[in-house]
Design an enzyme around this catalytic site. Structure first.
Site, PDB file in Angstrom:
ATOM      1  N   GLU A  47      23.121 -28.317  17.792  1.00  0.00           N
ATOM      2  CA  GLU A  47      23.435 -28.410  16.357  1.00  0.00           C
ATOM      3  C   GLU A  47      23.794 -27.005  15.838  1.00  0.00           C
ATOM      4  O   GLU A  47      23.200 -26.014  16.285  1.00  0.00           O
ATOM      5  CB  GLU A  47      22.169 -28.899  15.634  1.00  0.00           C
ATOM      6  CG  GLU A  47      22.218 -28.868  14.127  1.00  0.00           C
ATOM      7  CD  GLU A  47      20.836 -29.102  13.488  1.00  0.00           C
ATOM      8  OE1 GLU A  47      19.805 -28.653  14.038  1.00  0.00           O
ATOM      9  OE2 GLU A  47      20.793 -29.758  12.431  1.00  0.00           O
ATOM     10  N   ASN A 110      26.599 -31.100   7.803  1.00  0.00           N
ATOM     11  CA  ASN A 110      26.116 -30.664   9.111  1.00  0.00           C
ATOM     12  C   ASN A 110      26.756 -31.637  10.106  1.00  0.00           C
ATOM     13  O   ASN A 110      26.369 -32.800  10.173  1.00  0.00           O
ATOM     14  CB  ASN A 110      24.583 -30.735   9.118  1.00  0.00           C
ATOM     15  CG  ASN A 110      23.977 -30.148  10.372  1.00  0.00           C
ATOM     16  OD1 ASN A 110      24.642 -30.006  11.386  1.00  0.00           O
ATOM     17  ND2 ASN A 110      22.700 -29.826  10.300  1.00  0.00           N
ATOM     18  N   LYS A 127      25.694 -35.418   9.816  1.00  0.00           N
ATOM     19  CA  LYS A 127      24.250 -35.674   9.875  1.00  0.00           C
ATOM     20  C   LYS A 127      23.758 -36.464   8.659  1.00  0.00           C
ATOM     21  O   LYS A 127      24.017 -36.076   7.512  1.00  0.00           O
ATOM     22  CB  LYS A 127      23.512 -34.339   9.974  1.00  0.00           C
ATOM     23  CG  LYS A 127      22.002 -34.436  10.169  1.00  0.00           C
ATOM     24  CD  LYS A 127      21.443 -33.028  10.401  1.00  0.00           C
ATOM     25  CE  LYS A 127      19.946 -33.020  10.665  1.00  0.00           C
ATOM     26  NZ  LYS A 127      19.451 -31.651  10.911  1.00  0.00           N
ATOM     27  N   GLU A 146      18.026 -27.554   4.430  1.00  0.00           N
ATOM     28  CA  GLU A 146      19.170 -28.444   4.726  1.00  0.00           C
ATOM     29  C   GLU A 146      19.532 -29.313   3.523  1.00  0.00           C
ATOM     30  O   GLU A 146      20.687 -29.627   3.292  1.00  0.00           O
ATOM     31  CB  GLU A 146      18.864 -29.321   5.939  1.00  0.00           C
ATOM     32  CG  GLU A 146      18.934 -28.558   7.232  1.00  0.00           C
ATOM     33  CD  GLU A 146      19.079 -29.466   8.419  1.00  0.00           C
ATOM     34  OE1 GLU A 146      20.045 -30.228   8.500  1.00  0.00           O
ATOM     35  OE2 GLU A 146      18.171 -29.419   9.285  1.00  0.00           O
ATOM     36  N   CYS A 177      19.948 -33.513  15.482  1.00  0.00           N
ATOM     37  CA  CYS A 177      18.582 -33.032  15.297  1.00  0.00           C
ATOM     38  C   CYS A 177      17.618 -34.060  14.712  1.00  0.00           C
ATOM     39  O   CYS A 177      17.172 -34.950  15.405  1.00  0.00           O
ATOM     40  CB  CYS A 177      18.582 -31.747  14.492  1.00  0.00           C
ATOM     41  SG  CYS A 177      17.001 -30.894  14.691  1.00  0.00           S
ATOM     42  N   ASN A 202      18.050 -27.970  16.403  1.00  0.00           N
ATOM     43  CA  ASN A 202      17.358 -26.694  16.155  1.00  0.00           C
ATOM     44  C   ASN A 202      15.974 -27.087  15.652  1.00  0.00           C
ATOM     45  O   ASN A 202      15.843 -27.527  14.506  1.00  0.00           O
ATOM     46  CB  ASN A 202      18.019 -25.901  15.020  1.00  0.00           C
ATOM     47  CG  ASN A 202      19.282 -25.172  15.433  1.00  0.00           C
ATOM     48  OD1 ASN A 202      19.266 -23.990  15.722  1.00  0.00           O
ATOM     49  ND2 ASN A 202      20.391 -25.892  15.436  1.00  0.00           N
TER      50      ASN A 202
END
Ligand code: CDV
Length: 316
Positions: A47, A110, A127, A146, A177, A202
């Site tokens: 990621e 993302n 994401k 995020e 992730c 991550n």
């Protein structure tokens, strides 16, 4: 003919805040060469693979934030990855921060793409499960912003066809992730007959809101991907950005999981490392046609009744 696809889990060690895209791409190209030398058809990067994991910092300057995003894919720094794919005849999965001008506004996601051995983008995913928080929380040792820096992905979980040559076609899916911790991710892809799910991540060892989970970080990492694979009869390739990045320890533990739920390859360091597995896509059928034959054994009508009731049966 068996549909054996050789896959490399291309874990990256820490990326410093000041490391340039060009330096990171050099590291990725080295892993691509190694993968090619070992007969890989596909390589999976983590990621947000092109930069440090920037959501660990609270930033107010939009220009500074946008410095971590890509405005074009391929762009000036990433074109070399696409060229290498063609030259080496090697597909890749890449996670990155995507800045898109859409409907007259700037949007940030993302994102992950899968590129085939001809350098063509064959799948794109944004994401959906964004962890962390949106406001500065000074009590944390490091931030996880995020929810501040990205919008929730708007592409769903699309499965897509991939052609690995010599009659080897397969159905792939992607996640990023935190998505890997949610059964919905795998099931939505499973309902599209996915045969291999590619996931970059991550993951800090330390979980600020629940430090009591820290010692279980590897166990939980393996648990979710192994169960997602088994319960949907699919391969899962999970790849970390690992090691001590700007003072934050991140798990490595990149793994390739078979449809049986067994781990068949794993990275053993927290640096740049390639773990390789020969993945027989035909193995998926053994699970999809028996224990997890959805058409035969799933009971969506029953599930709907439970969801509509919204909770446990009230006390008698
Ligand atoms: N990048 C992530 O999504 N990380 C989360 C952390 C915050 C727990 C993860 O699920 O690994």
């Amino acid at each position: 003919m068996a549909r054996i696809v050789t896959v490399g889990a291309a874990q990256l060690g820490p990326i410093a805040r000041l490391e340039t895209r060009a330096q990171v791409v050099d590291r990725m190209l080295a892993l691509m060469s190694e993968a090619k030398g070992n007969g890989c058809d596909l390589i999976v990067f983590p990621e947000l693979a092109l930069t440090t994991f920037f959501p660990r910092w609270y930033m107010e300057s939009q220009a500074e934030i946008d410095g971590f995003f890509e405005r074009a894919m391929p762009g000036p720094d990433t074109q070399r990855l696409f060229d290498a794919a063609q030259r080496l005849q090697l597909g890749f999965y890449l996670g990155y921060g995507e800045l898109a001008e859409q409907g007259g506004r700037t949007r940030r996601f993302n994102t992950a793409i899968t590129v085939d051995k001809n350098g063509r983008v064959i799948g794109k995913y944004r994401k959906i499960h964004l962890p962390g928080h949106a406001e500065h929380e000074p009590w944390r040792r490091f931030q996880h912003l995020e929810k501040r820096y990205f919008e929730v992905g708007d592409l769903g979980f699309p499965a897509f066809h991939a052609d690995f040559g010599s009659g080897r076609q397969g159905i792939l899916g992607m996640a990023i992730c935190n998505d890997r911790r949610w059964p919905e991710t795998y099931r939505i892809l499973g309902l599209q007959a996915v045969e291999m799910v590619l996931i970059g991540y991550n993951t800090p060892v330390h979980n600020p809101p629940a430090p009591e989970h820290d010692a279980l970080s590897h166990f939980h990492n393996e648990l979710v991907m192994q169960s997602g694979a088994y319960q949907n009869g699919t391969w899962v390739v999970g790849v970390a950005k690992a090691g001590n990045e700007e003072g934050v320890e991140q798990i490595g533990n990149s793994i390739i999981v078979a449809p049986s739920g067994e781990i068949v390859a794993a990275c053993t360091t927290t640096g740049d490392e390639l773990a390789i597995a020969r993945c027989d896509l035909d193995l998926c059928a053994s699970y999809k046609n028996t224990t997890f034959n959805f058409a035969r054994h799933r009971e969506p009508e029953q599930y709907r009744m439970i969801v509509e009731r919204k909770g446990a049966v009230p006390p008698a």
